[in-house]
Structure formats: structure tokens, C-alpha cells
Design an enzyme around this catalytic site. Structure first.
Site, PDB file in Angstrom:
ATOM      1  N   LYS A  33       6.699  19.548 -25.205  1.00  9.77           N
ATOM      2  CA  LYS A  33       7.425  18.376 -25.713  1.00  9.77           C
ATOM      3  C   LYS A  33       7.757  18.508 -27.205  1.00  9.77           C
ATOM      4  O   LYS A  33       8.817  18.076 -27.636  1.00  9.77           O
ATOM      5  CB  LYS A  33       6.654  17.089 -25.441  1.00  9.77           C
ATOM      6  CG  LYS A  33       5.398  16.907 -26.259  1.00  9.77           C
ATOM      7  CD  LYS A  33       4.686  15.618 -25.931  1.00  9.77           C
ATOM      8  CE  LYS A  33       3.351  15.519 -26.621  1.00  9.77           C
ATOM      9  NZ  LYS A  33       3.404  15.393 -28.061  1.00  9.77           N
ATOM     10  N   THR A  34       6.858  19.140 -27.969  1.00  7.97           N
ATOM     11  CA  THR A  34       7.137  19.282 -29.412  1.00  7.97           C
ATOM     12  C   THR A  34       8.382  20.132 -29.609  1.00  7.97           C
ATOM     13  O   THR A  34       9.209  19.867 -30.476  1.00  7.97           O
ATOM     14  CB  THR A  34       5.925  19.921 -30.138  1.00  7.97           C
ATOM     15  OG1 THR A  34       4.759  19.193 -29.772  1.00  7.97           O
ATOM     16  CG2 THR A  34       6.088  19.876 -31.641  1.00  7.97           C
ATOM     17  N   ASP A 223       7.165  10.262 -30.918  1.00  2.00           N
ATOM     18  CA  ASP A 223       6.300  11.159 -30.154  1.00  2.00           C
ATOM     19  C   ASP A 223       5.048  10.384 -29.732  1.00  2.00           C
ATOM     20  O   ASP A 223       4.677   9.404 -30.373  1.00  2.00           O
ATOM     21  CB  ASP A 223       5.913  12.335 -31.060  1.00  2.00           C
ATOM     22  CG  ASP A 223       5.207  13.447 -30.303  1.00  2.00           C
ATOM     23  OD1 ASP A 223       5.205  13.408 -29.051  1.00  2.00           O
ATOM     24  OD2 ASP A 223       4.652  14.352 -30.948  1.00  2.00           O
ATOM     25  N   GLU A 224       4.375  10.832 -28.675  1.00  4.35           N
ATOM     26  CA  GLU A 224       3.116  10.206 -28.211  1.00  4.35           C
ATOM     27  C   GLU A 224       3.292   8.688 -28.054  1.00  4.35           C
ATOM     28  O   GLU A 224       2.438   7.894 -28.445  1.00  4.35           O
ATOM     29  CB  GLU A 224       1.967  10.476 -29.210  1.00  4.35           C
ATOM     30  CG  GLU A 224       1.678  11.942 -29.469  1.00  4.35           C
ATOM     31  CD  GLU A 224       0.914  12.627 -28.340  1.00  4.35           C
ATOM     32  OE1 GLU A 224       0.795  12.031 -27.267  1.00  4.35           O
ATOM     33  OE2 GLU A 224       0.462  13.773 -28.538  1.00  4.35           O
ATOM     34  N   GLN A 254      -1.963  10.134 -20.498  1.00  6.73           N
ATOM     35  CA  GLN A 254      -2.798  10.543 -21.627  1.00  6.73           C
ATOM     36  C   GLN A 254      -3.011   9.404 -22.628  1.00  6.73           C
ATOM     37  O   GLN A 254      -3.300   9.647 -23.793  1.00  6.73           O
ATOM     38  CB  GLN A 254      -2.179  11.761 -22.325  1.00  6.73           C
ATOM     39  CG  GLN A 254      -2.192  13.005 -21.439  1.00  6.73           C
ATOM     40  CD  GLN A 254      -1.741  14.250 -22.185  1.00  6.73           C
ATOM     41  OE1 GLN A 254      -2.410  14.718 -23.094  1.00  6.73           O
ATOM     42  NE2 GLN A 254      -0.603  14.786 -21.800  1.00  6.73           N
ATOM     43  N   ARG A 600      -6.776  20.587 -21.381  1.00 10.34           N
ATOM     44  CA  ARG A 600      -6.836  21.378 -22.631  1.00 10.34           C
ATOM     45  C   ARG A 600      -6.987  22.864 -22.315  1.00 10.34           C
ATOM     46  O   ARG A 600      -6.790  23.708 -23.186  1.00 10.34           O
ATOM     47  CB  ARG A 600      -8.037  20.982 -23.507  1.00 10.34           C
ATOM     48  CG  ARG A 600      -8.089  19.534 -24.023  1.00 10.34           C
ATOM     49  CD  ARG A 600      -6.839  19.054 -24.675  1.00 10.34           C
ATOM     50  NE  ARG A 600      -5.995  18.369 -23.720  1.00 10.34           N
ATOM     51  CZ  ARG A 600      -4.692  18.197 -23.842  1.00 10.34           C
ATOM     52  NH1 ARG A 600      -4.069  18.681 -24.872  1.00 10.34           N
ATOM     53  NH2 ARG A 600      -3.996  17.558 -22.939  1.00 10.34           N
TER      54      ARG A 600
END
Length: 718
Positions: A33-34, A223-224, A254, A600
Site C-alpha cells: 500500500k505504501t 494512510d492507515e 488491522q 508480520r
């Protein structure tokens, strides 16, 4: 354009070129996504010809915004200003620097962190002759946080002149809080809550300020977004109203900060808040093996409140996820360390390994075993870099030069020792209050007073005055070096002999130099101090070849080849206190936390737990999250008695039944319902967190909260 889209998959490309309107990107763990965000930003600047000053890109941590800025500069060229790639708080500082004078505050206001807040409280407790302890501080700070949940108090803080303490300040806590606000006003200090609240008040009272920012920001991307609170959501909603270009990226699976005000509903129901929303799914995972991914998918499917998506990967197959069950905590720790050593023998490095846990205390038994095996380890999110004494001292020197504020003065006037102890400080405070001056101005005024003879006050004033003269001629990094030498602070630390503190000061200097290179040399001291005050996490990369230990919350956004999730015990994960307080919503959040932990891992994943007893004497059982996944998803290691499994399942059923009524009683806002006592009414609202309907019954004057589990509430067909 081809360059910007090269190497991106179809969904990422779609996200990059979708620039107009309301767009929601559901981006699963490890889906790049970044990359999509940075390339979209570069697309807007390079291909649409929009100036970066018209694009706001919000991230949640300074670390993320720095990383994004670095990547964007590579794509659009380093000379362009990317100052609007920032955090919510960073953006608020930008707004306030331009217009806070309208609220009768100076543009070089101070940003207070928790340590500053405690200093203010300590002074109040001394003035009121109250006993101090951290528990009381925490209670008062929590109450201050509640007070700042809305903006009412801001009116009191922006009155011109002296801020009065109301006569009806209430109980002792109320009086302390009023004094706290008054002291805050005196030093023109704003804490993190104030930054958002002051911006809201500014926008409400001065429509032209809101319109200026609405005009300026043609494109907004967040973002997020799943971690947004109501206030943060309201802020971007307001800012995007004029141009209608709001692009949000996140993963409702998340959301792990509900306890801090985050609410996944803004992401899940985004299309209901903004008509004509386009939704894009980034569901290709580039991080994990198919085995890790399918286990993570299987767990999160048990959540009800989410946007359904299945993550897929083209990564080659790996080994099964291991579930290790030990007979004791020591056995669990020994097995983990032995497995780490095997991984390293097979070519891994210790820096490739992370140990994750639900709560800090769980690191202890792992640490002991790592120490006895002589394995280097580092704890992430332990004592934060910017919270260290010497760093706060150094920044207080800079703040003193810029603002002469009372907080910085109190912190450094006697460091190194200048014979200005408690009694002399009380004298200065009394005279400052009497004359309406700051402590530093008071010290200058009474420098020849008997009470200040035989102190180092004069040399301190000389040092600060010299540094103030040099302020505009020197860069911030040079000014820090000068300040440390002139005030004798560096010499004092050298005599102290603590090399780690000196190393940290060097590291601070290094970080300022990096900051100057990123933002350009024309950085004002005040601007640097405000931005650095927003740092809430340790932003230094740890280059040690050491095992990383951290809580799952700290691990969010990170990835490691080999991950151990330890202490996977019922009552720890999911956390028993959270379940007690927030029931079904807490269980979903705990499951999302487990999902974050699982995702992770890149190559190998280990989930471990052990028998024994918890702190409260409760017997330890494997977490329900282990049972929620198909048996064949795990490779089981360690003997686990069938009787323990049965006992565990019975305990889970009895203690925290999972009511599925959340899904089944599907009444909606506007439905007419009948209650055996209250009669007929209309559902006005649904509180997802408390799992209740807010029903306005025809015969009642005010609405009533009715549990969604209440079987006798029936729909009325009219």
C-alpha cells in the site's frame, strides 16, 4: 507515466490513477500500500501537474511520513516541498502556525508531552501542598483527557488576558484541572488533544480560515485510515468538502487502537458517509508464504464487523505454521531459544527474528533465556528515545532560546547545578506571579537580589542571551552544539561518565542534521521544536544483529522473516480485561490484534504457549484463537493432553460466550420495534461498541439503549 506504473499490479495501478472523487482502498497486510500511495502522490504531481502544496497526505506516525517523503522525493525530484506529507498532529501545527494568533496565542506556542504535563502537575501539587504520586497524576491526566474529548474548554483558554479559575471548580480534582489549564495557558502550551481541538475552534469561529485550507487542498489522501478517530475523520471530511477528492487506504482487519478512540466503522462504512465511493481491493500479499497467509485468513474470517476480502499470494510455498505447547513457561522459552539457534545455524541472522507478545511483562521469561544463551536482543518500544532525560534536557535548552518558557527554565536552571534549588525556585515563582512575568524574566529582574547571590544565575543568563543573539545566524544543529558547550551541559554529562547519555546526545545532533537535509536548511528553530515535539515513537533504525522483542501493537507495520508469537494463552490473548469491559467488540479487536501478529511473518511463523498458572491463580489454557483455525493448518509440537483441550474449550464457552446475536438480530436504523414494557418505538441509532440499539419509544420523553441481544424486542410491520 509508464515509469510510475511499472512493477505495480493491476489493483495498485488502478489506485494510482484514481485521483478524482471519494476512493476507498482496502489494502490487506503486505499488499504494497505504501508503494501505491507514494506512486499516486507522484502521479498527481508529475502527470496532473498539481503543486505538492495542494496535496495533503496524512500518515499516523512521523516515521511513516518521513519514509513516504523520502520515497516521494525520489519520484518527483528532491527540490519540491513535500511538507504536507505529515501526521494529523503535524498538519494541525501547520494550520495553527498560520492563524493561532486569532485565538490570542503566539505562533511559537509550545507542544507539551506527557513529561511536561507531569511537571505542571508537580508544581500545582507543591502549591496546594498535596502529596504526589504517579497514580494520582495518571488519574488527573485521564480526567484532563476526558475534558478534552470535546472543544468546550477551549473557549476558556482563548480568553484574552489572565485566565480566571471559576469559583465552582468543584471537587479537588476539578480545582487541580482548572489550575492545570491556567498554567498551560501561561506557558502557551498545547498538548496533542489541544492541537486538534484548537484547529476545530479556529475553523468554527473563522470560516475564512477553513475556506483557505479547503481551497488550498485539492487532493487529500490518508494512510492507515482504519485507525482514525471521530475527530480525525471529521477533520478530513471538512477539509475535503470543497473539492471532493478524498482517498483513504487501510485495512479494517488491522484496527487495533479502538481503546484509543479509533473506530473501524469510518473505513467499513466509508461508502455510506460519501456517496459515489469507489472501492479498490489490494489483496495480493507480497510478504508471507501461502501457509502463513491461509492461516491468517482463516482466523480473521471469524470476525463479523469487516469488509470481506481474501488475501492471496504468488509467493512460493513454505513450511507449516508451528504451534508449540510447553509444560511450563521455562520450557516454552527454552524451546523458542533453541529454535532460534537452529534458524541461525541454517543461515538466518538474529536480526531476522522477532518475538511478539500481547503485554510487556511477557518479555521477561524470554529475556532470561536469551541472556543465559548469550544471545543479543533489543526491546523495541521500551524506553523511548525522545523521553530520555538527556534528550529532554537538550531540547529544553533549545526551547529556552526560542521561547524563554517556564517549563524549560524549571527543567534546566539547575542542570548543571547552579545553587538554585527548591527554596530559590519558590521565591522566583512568587515574584513571577506577583509581577506577571515569566520565570526567566523574573530571574533577570532580580539578579542582584540577596536571595540570588552566590548562585550561577548570572552565567546562565549570559549563556542564554548570547545564544539568543546567535539564533538566526546559526542552523539548529550548530545552535544545539553551542548551547551544550556554553551552558556547561556537555561538560556536566562528561563528568557524569555515562557514555550512553553522551551517545544519545550525539544521536540527537545526527537526527537534527538529517532533518535539516530533508526539509532544507531554511528551517526556523521554532518550527523544528514544534515538529520534534510530535515524535511519539523511537524513530531510529536499530542496526544491531540482535533478536527484536516487542508488543504486537509496536510491531504494526513491520515485517520479519521469522516471527515467534509467545504467551498465546486464553485471558492474555484475547485479553480478559478488554473482554470484560467491551465484550463482543473487544473480542473482535483482540482477534484483529492476533491477525496483525500473524501477518508480520514472511518465511516462518511460530505460535507458542504453555501450561501453569496466570498471575491471578487462573489455570493457563491455549488461546481460543488457536482452536478457531483448522487443525491441519498447524504443525503441532509438544504434548498436549486431550483433557486439557476439553477443559480449555469448556472454560472458553463458559466464561466468554460468543454471542452471534450481533449478526442475527438484524434491525436497522428507522425500523419500528415493539418492547414488552416500553411499547412501540423507532430505532434512532445503533451503537456498535456497546452492541445496543438507541430506541425512541412513542410514550417516552427520551430514547432508551436496548441491548441487541434482548430477545423480546420485535420488529413491527406497519
Amino acid at each position: 507515466m509508464e515509469e510510475l506504473l511499472e512493477g505495480l499490479n493491476e489493483a495498485q495501478q488502478q489506485a494510482v490513477v484514481s485521483t478524482e472523487g471519494y476512493i476507498r482502498v482496502i489494502a490487506g497486510a503486505g499488499s504494497g500500500k505504501t508503494r501505491a500511495l507514494t506512486h499516486r502522490y507522484a502521479f498527481i504531481v508529475n502527470e496532473l501537474g498539481i503543486d505538492p502544496g495542494n496535496v495533503l497526505s496524512v500518515t499516523f506516525t512521523n516515521k511513516a511520513s518521513h519514509e513516504m517523503r523520502r520515497r516521494v522525493k525520489k519520484l518527483i525530484g528532491g527540490e519540491q516541498d513535500t511538507g504536507f506529507i505529515t501526521t494529523y498532529h503535524g498538519f494541525c501545527v501547520r494550520v495553527l502556525r498560520e492563524d493561532i494568533h486569532r485565538l490570542f496565542y503566539p505562533k511559537n506556542f509550545i507542544i507539551l508531552d506527557v513529561e511536561d504535563q507531569k511537571i505542571l502537575l508537580r508544581e500545582i501539587f507543591e502549591d496546594m501542598e498535596l502529596k504526589m504520586n504517579d497514580k494520582t497524576f495518571k488519574r488527573i491526566l485521564d480526567k484532563i483527557g476526558k475534558l478534552k474529548g470535546n472543544t468546550h474548554y477551549v473557549q476558556q483558554m482563548i480568553l484574552r488576558g489572565e485566565m480566571p479559575i471559576p469559583d465552582d471548580a468543584g471537587d479537588l480534582d476539578g480545582q487541580i484541572i482548572q489550575r492545570y489549564l491556567k498554567k498551560q495557558k501561561r506557558v502557551y502550551g498545547l498538548d496533542f488533544d489541544d492541537l486538534l481541538n484548537f484547529v476545530f475552534v479556529l475553523f468554527e469561529q473563522y470560516k475564512e480560515v477553513l475556506e483557505k485550507w479547503q481551497d488550498r487542498l485539492f487532493y487529500i489522501q490518508v494512510d492507515e485510515f482504519q485507525d482514525s478517530s471521530l475527530k480525525q475523520f471529521e477533520l478530513v471530511k471538512k477539509l475535503s468538502r470543497k473539492h471532493g477528492n478524498l482517498f483513504v487506504v487501510g485495512d479494517p482487519d488491522q484496527t487495533i487502537y479502538e481503546w484509543r478512540g479509533a473506530d473501524p466503522k469510518y473505513m467499513v462504512d466509508f461508502d455510506q458517509f460519501f456517496e459515489g465511493t469507489e472501492t479498490i481491493f489490494l489483496n495480493q500479499n507480497y510478504r508471507s508464504t501461502p501457509q502463513i497467509l491461509s492461516l491468517s485468513n482463516a482466523l480473521i474470517k471469524n470476525n463479523y464487523f469487516r469488509v470481506d476480502k481474501d488475501m492471496v499470494t504468488e509467493n512460493p510455498g513454505g513450511v507449516k505454521v508451528v504451534h508449540y505447547h510447553g509444560k511450563s513457561e521455562i520450557e516454552e522459552a527454552q524451546w523458542i531459544v533453541k529454535r532460534m539457534q537452529q534458524l541461525v545455524e541454517n543461515g538466518a541472522e538474529y536480526r531476522d527474528i522477532a518475538v511478539l507478545y500481547r503485554a510487556n511483562y511477557l518479555s521477561r521469561f524470554i529475556e532470561q533465556e536469551l541472556i543465559s544463551a548469550n544471545i543479543e536482543y533489543t526491546i523495541f518500544g521500551g524506553f523511548k528515545f525522545f523521553d530520555r532525560m538527556e534528550i529532554k534536557d537538550a531540547l529544553a535548552h533549545l526551547r529556552m532560546i526560542a521561547m524563554e518558557d517556564d517549563l524549560s527554565f524549571s527543567r534546566i536552571i539547575n542542570v548543571p547545578r547552579r545553587q538554585i534549588g527548591k527554596k530559590r525556585m519558590q521565591f522566583l515563582r512568587k515574584m513571577a506571579e506577583q509581577d506577571g512575568l515569566s520565570l526567566y524574566e523574573t530571574l533577570k529582574k532580580y539578579i542582584d537580589h540577596d536571595r540570588l547571590r552566590r548562585t550561577g544565575a548570572r552565567s546562565f543568563i549570559n549563556a542564554i542571551e548570547t545564544l539568543k543573539e546567535q539564533k538566526d545566524a546559526l542552523m539548529v544543529s550548530e545552535l544545539l552544539q553551542e548551547a551544550m558547550q556554553r551552558t556547561g551541559y556537555e561538560a556536566y554529562r562528561r563528568e557524569d561518565g555515562d557514555q550512553e547519555r553522551l551517545d544519545n546526545l550525539t544521536e540527537l545532533l545526527h537526527s537534527i542534521v538529517q532533518y535539516e537535509q530533508t526539509l532544507g536548511e531554511e528551517m526556523e528553530l521554532e518550527e523544528y521544536l514544534q515538529m520534534i515535539s510530535l515524535y511519539t515513537d523511537d524513530d531510529r533504525d536499530d542496526q544491531l544483529n540482535a533478536v527484536k522483542l516487542m508488543t504486537i501493537h509496536t510491531a504494526k507495520g513491520l515485517e520479519y522473516p521469522y516471527v515467534f508469537i509467545v504467551g498465546m494463552t486464553e485471558g492474555v490473548m484475547p485479553n480478559v480485561r478488554a473482554l470484560r469491559e467491551r465484550k463482543e467488540r473487544a473480542l473482535e479487536e483482540e482477534r484483529r490484534l492476533a491477525y496483525v501478529a500473524l501477518t508480520r511473518a514472511e518465511k516462518e511463523l511460530y505460535v507458542t504457549e504453555s501450561e501453569g498458572f496466570q498471575n491471578g491463580g487462573q489455570r493457563k489454557y491455549p488461546s481460543r484463537f488457536i482452536f478457531e483455525v483448522e487443525e491441519e493448518s498447524f504443525e503441532r509440537i509438544g504434548e498436549i493432553d486431550q483433557s486439557l483441550i476439553e477443559e480449555a474449550k469448556e472454560y472458553i464457552r463458559a466464561s466468554h460466550h460468543q454471542s452471534k446475536s450481533l449478526q442475527t438480530s438484524g434491525y436497522n436504523i428507522g425500523d419500528r420495534v415493539s418492547h414488552p414494557v416500553f411499547g412501540v418505538g423507532t430505532i434512532e441509532d445503533i451503537d456498535e461498541k456497546k452492541n445496543t440499539y438507541r430506541v425512541f419509544f412513542d410514550k417516552m420523553k427520551t430514547p432508551r439503549p436496548i441491548s441487541r441481544n434482548f430477545k423480546k424486542l420485535e420488529k413491527v410491520e406497519e
